[in-house]
Design a protein around this motif. Structure first.
Motif, short mmCIF file in Angstrom:
data_model
loop_
_atom_site.label_atom_id
_atom_site.label_comp_id
_atom_site.label_asym_id
_atom_site.label_seq_id
_atom_site.Cartn_x
_atom_site.Cartn_y
_atom_site.Cartn_z
N GLY A 91 -10.52 -17.69 -8.66
CA GLY A 91 -9.27 -17.14 -9.20
C GLY A 91 -9.49 -16.04 -10.22
N LEU A 92 -10.74 -15.80 -10.63
CA LEU A 92 -11.00 -14.75 -11.62
C LEU A 92 -12.01 -13.73 -11.10
CD1 LEU A 92 -10.52 -13.66 -14.51
CD2 LEU A 92 -12.45 -15.08 -15.26
N THR A 93 -13.18 -14.19 -10.69
CA THR A 93 -14.24 -13.23 -10.29
C THR A 93 -14.58 -13.33 -8.80
OG1 THR A 93 -16.07 -14.76 -10.76
CG2 THR A 93 -15.28 -13.40 -12.59
N ASP A 94 -13.84 -14.14 -8.04
CA ASP A 94 -14.24 -14.41 -6.65
C ASP A 94 -13.66 -13.43 -5.64
OD1 ASP A 94 -11.69 -15.34 -7.10
OD2 ASP A 94 -11.87 -17.05 -5.77
N ASP A 95 -12.83 -12.49 -6.09
CA ASP A 95 -12.21 -11.56 -5.15
C ASP A 95 -13.28 -10.80 -4.34
OD1 ASP A 95 -9.59 -10.11 -4.44
OD2 ASP A 95 -11.00 -8.49 -4.86
N VAL A 120 -34.51 -5.22 -9.28
CA VAL A 120 -33.76 -6.48 -9.36
C VAL A 120 -34.39 -7.49 -8.41
CG1 VAL A 120 -31.53 -7.61 -9.02
CG2 VAL A 120 -31.63 -5.34 -10.08
N GLU A 121 -35.05 -8.48 -9.00
CA GLU A 121 -35.80 -9.45 -8.18
C GLU A 121 -34.88 -10.50 -7.58
OE1 GLU A 121 -38.73 -10.87 -10.95
OE2 GLU A 121 -39.84 -8.97 -10.93
N TRP A 122 -33.86 -10.89 -8.33
CA TRP A 122 -32.91 -11.90 -7.87
C TRP A 122 -31.51 -11.55 -8.33
CZ3 TRP A 122 -34.19 -15.23 -4.30
CH2 TRP A 122 -35.53 -15.65 -4.19
N VAL A 123 -30.53 -11.92 -7.52
CA VAL A 123 -29.15 -12.00 -7.99
C VAL A 123 -28.78 -13.48 -7.90
CG1 VAL A 123 -26.76 -11.28 -7.68
CG2 VAL A 123 -28.61 -9.69 -7.15
N GLU A 124 -28.51 -14.06 -9.06
CA GLU A 124 -28.24 -15.50 -9.11
C GLU A 124 -26.74 -15.74 -9.27
OE1 GLU A 124 -32.22 -17.43 -10.86
OE2 GLU A 124 -30.88 -16.64 -12.40
N VAL A 125 -26.18 -16.50 -8.35
CA VAL A 125 -24.76 -16.86 -8.44
C VAL A 125 -24.66 -18.16 -9.22
CG1 VAL A 125 -22.71 -17.49 -7.13
CG2 VAL A 125 -24.23 -15.68 -6.29
N GLN A 126 -23.95 -18.10 -10.32
CA GLN A 126 -23.81 -19.29 -11.18
C GLN A 126 -22.40 -19.84 -11.02
OE1 GLN A 126 -25.06 -17.48 -15.03
NE2 GLN A 126 -26.93 -18.65 -14.68
N PRO A 127 -22.29 -21.02 -10.43
CA PRO A 127 -20.95 -21.58 -10.23
C PRO A 127 -20.30 -21.97 -11.56
CG PRO A 127 -22.60 -22.70 -8.86
CD PRO A 127 -23.35 -21.87 -9.86
N PHE A 128 -19.05 -21.60 -11.72
CA PHE A 128 -18.28 -22.03 -12.89
C PHE A 128 -18.30 -23.56 -12.98
CE2 PHE A 128 -14.17 -23.86 -14.09
CZ PHE A 128 -14.06 -23.42 -15.40
N HIS A 129 -18.37 -24.08 -14.22
CA HIS A 129 -18.25 -25.53 -14.42
C HIS A 129 -17.45 -25.78 -15.70
CE1 HIS A 129 -21.20 -25.35 -17.65
NE2 HIS A 129 -22.03 -24.69 -16.85
N PRO A 173 -14.57 -25.95 -9.87
CA PRO A 173 -15.81 -25.24 -9.52
C PRO A 173 -15.67 -24.64 -8.13
CG PRO A 173 -16.27 -27.48 -10.26
CD PRO A 173 -14.79 -27.38 -10.09
N PRO A 174 -16.42 -23.58 -7.82
CA PRO A 174 -16.32 -22.99 -6.48
C PRO A 174 -16.78 -23.97 -5.41
CG PRO A 174 -18.12 -22.00 -7.73
CD PRO A 174 -17.38 -22.89 -8.67
N THR A 175 -16.16 -23.90 -4.25
CA THR A 175 -16.56 -24.77 -3.13
C THR A 175 -17.85 -24.23 -2.51
OG1 THR A 175 -15.36 -23.41 -1.55
CG2 THR A 175 -14.13 -25.24 -2.57
N PRO A 176 -18.59 -25.06 -1.79
CA PRO A 176 -19.78 -24.57 -1.09
C PRO A 176 -19.46 -23.39 -0.17
CG PRO A 176 -19.74 -26.97 -1.09
CD PRO A 176 -18.44 -26.54 -1.68
N LYS A 213 -21.14 -19.70 -0.44
CA LYS A 213 -21.82 -19.11 0.71
C LYS A 213 -21.25 -17.72 1.02
CE LYS A 213 -22.99 -19.82 5.57
NZ LYS A 213 -22.60 -18.47 5.95
N ARG A 214 -19.94 -17.58 0.94
CA ARG A 214 -19.34 -16.27 1.22
C ARG A 214 -19.88 -15.21 0.25
NH1 ARG A 214 -14.20 -14.68 -1.48
NH2 ARG A 214 -15.70 -13.33 -2.51
N VAL A 215 -19.97 -15.58 -1.03
CA VAL A 215 -20.45 -14.63 -2.04
C VAL A 215 -21.93 -14.31 -1.82
CG1 VAL A 215 -20.87 -14.35 -4.51
CG2 VAL A 215 -18.68 -15.25 -3.71
#
Ligand code: SF4
Length: 275
Positions: free
Chosen positions: A203-207, A224-233, A254-257, A261-263
């Motif tokens: 609802g904030l950064t997932d667009d 850039v060696e990694w882009v790490e997606v950190q799920p909101f908690h 929290p974001p669903t699996p 995956k989409r991101v």
């Protein structure tokens, strides 16, 4: 000079407020000399904030106001313990053999490490004298404060790019995205190793467009060696309540699996090494 406190072991999830009521405002911290500074806490055995085993130092002071921040008790210097850089380096020295043997090192996080640039500069220099790998976790908003000597004492930058879209960035943080992108481009030009971190907040950064802009910006950067997606908690929610702050994410899940995956797919499609 304020009374010097004691460096506190603990966790980023501990609530710590009001330790240094006479501290300056964080917006004025650049004028601090650097022999002393304000610290929330440190964790001695993180496996998450850089390679190997990390000692993570959480320094106080941040100029952003992320609506989902897990540690609002690091925003103000007045909430941190006033300690000397020497005290921090002495504590680090006790852990140095273990950190070296487990291919780890020091990570300075916060808050925002560059609010107290000259304090963190001394600690990074001390870590280097101990032969440790060094990392900074930063939003990059104050990247212009990081002179070349400062960056030379840092082996890895964990760069939180909180959104690819400037309007979403402002909504999420209250600040402009441009300084962070400028800092990222400077790090790319000097080939400094970077792990980009992106907090995925439904609802904030997932667009799709927001993620796409981030992916296309980072994708071509070879440093850039990694882009790490950190799920909101919600682990930091109790701090907002305890500090009487208006928390906008009480009902954010929290974001669903599937969303994660989409991101990740979007990032990988743009050439990012995403996880
Ligand atoms: S940059 Fe980090 S410490 Fe600062 S408000 Fe955002 S999440 Fe919190």
């Amino acid at each position: 000079m304020p009374n010097v406190g004691t460096l506190q072991a603990g966790s980023r999830h501990d609530l710590r407020v009001g330790a240094s009521p006479d501290a300056p405002d964080e917006s004025e911290a650049e004028s601090l000399a650097g022999a002393f500074g304000y610290v929330h806490s440190y964790e001695s055995s993180s496996r998450y904030d850089g390679p190997g085993l990390r000692l993570v130092l959480f320094v106080s002071g941040c100029l952003l106001r992320c609506t989902y921040c897990h540690n609002p008790d690091t925003w103000h210097l007045k909430d941190g313990y006033y300690v000397s850089a020497d005290q921090v380096v002495d504590r680090l020295a006790a852990f140095a053999p273990a950190l070296r043997s487990l291919d780890g090192g020091l990570t300075i996080s916060g808050g925002e490490a560059m609010v107290q640039r000259d304090f963190t500069r001394r600690i990074f220099a001390g870590a280097k004298r101990l032969g440790l790998h060094t990392a900074i976790e930063t939003s990059g908003f104050l990247g212009d404060r990081a002179d070349d000597d400062y960056l030379a004492s840092i082996d890895l930058v964990l760069l939180d790019i909180k959104s690819g879209d400037p309007e979403t960035y402002r909504k999420a943080t209250g600040r402009d995205l441009a300084p962070t992108l400028r800092f990222a481009e400077r790090l790319a030009a000097m080939n400094k190793p970077v792990w980009v971190r992106f907090t995925l907040v439904p609802g904030l950064t997932d667009d799709v467009n927001n993620v796409d802009k981030l992916a296309k910006f980072v994708g071509p950067m070879k440093n850039v060696e990694w882009v790490e997606v950190q799920p909101f908690h919600q682990l930091g929610a109790f701090k907002w309540k305890a500090m009487n702050l208006e928390y906008k994410h009480a009902n954010t899940d929290p974001p669903t699996p599937d969303l994660i995956k989409r991101v990740l797919d979007q990032l990988r499609a743009a050439g990012c090494n995403a996880r």
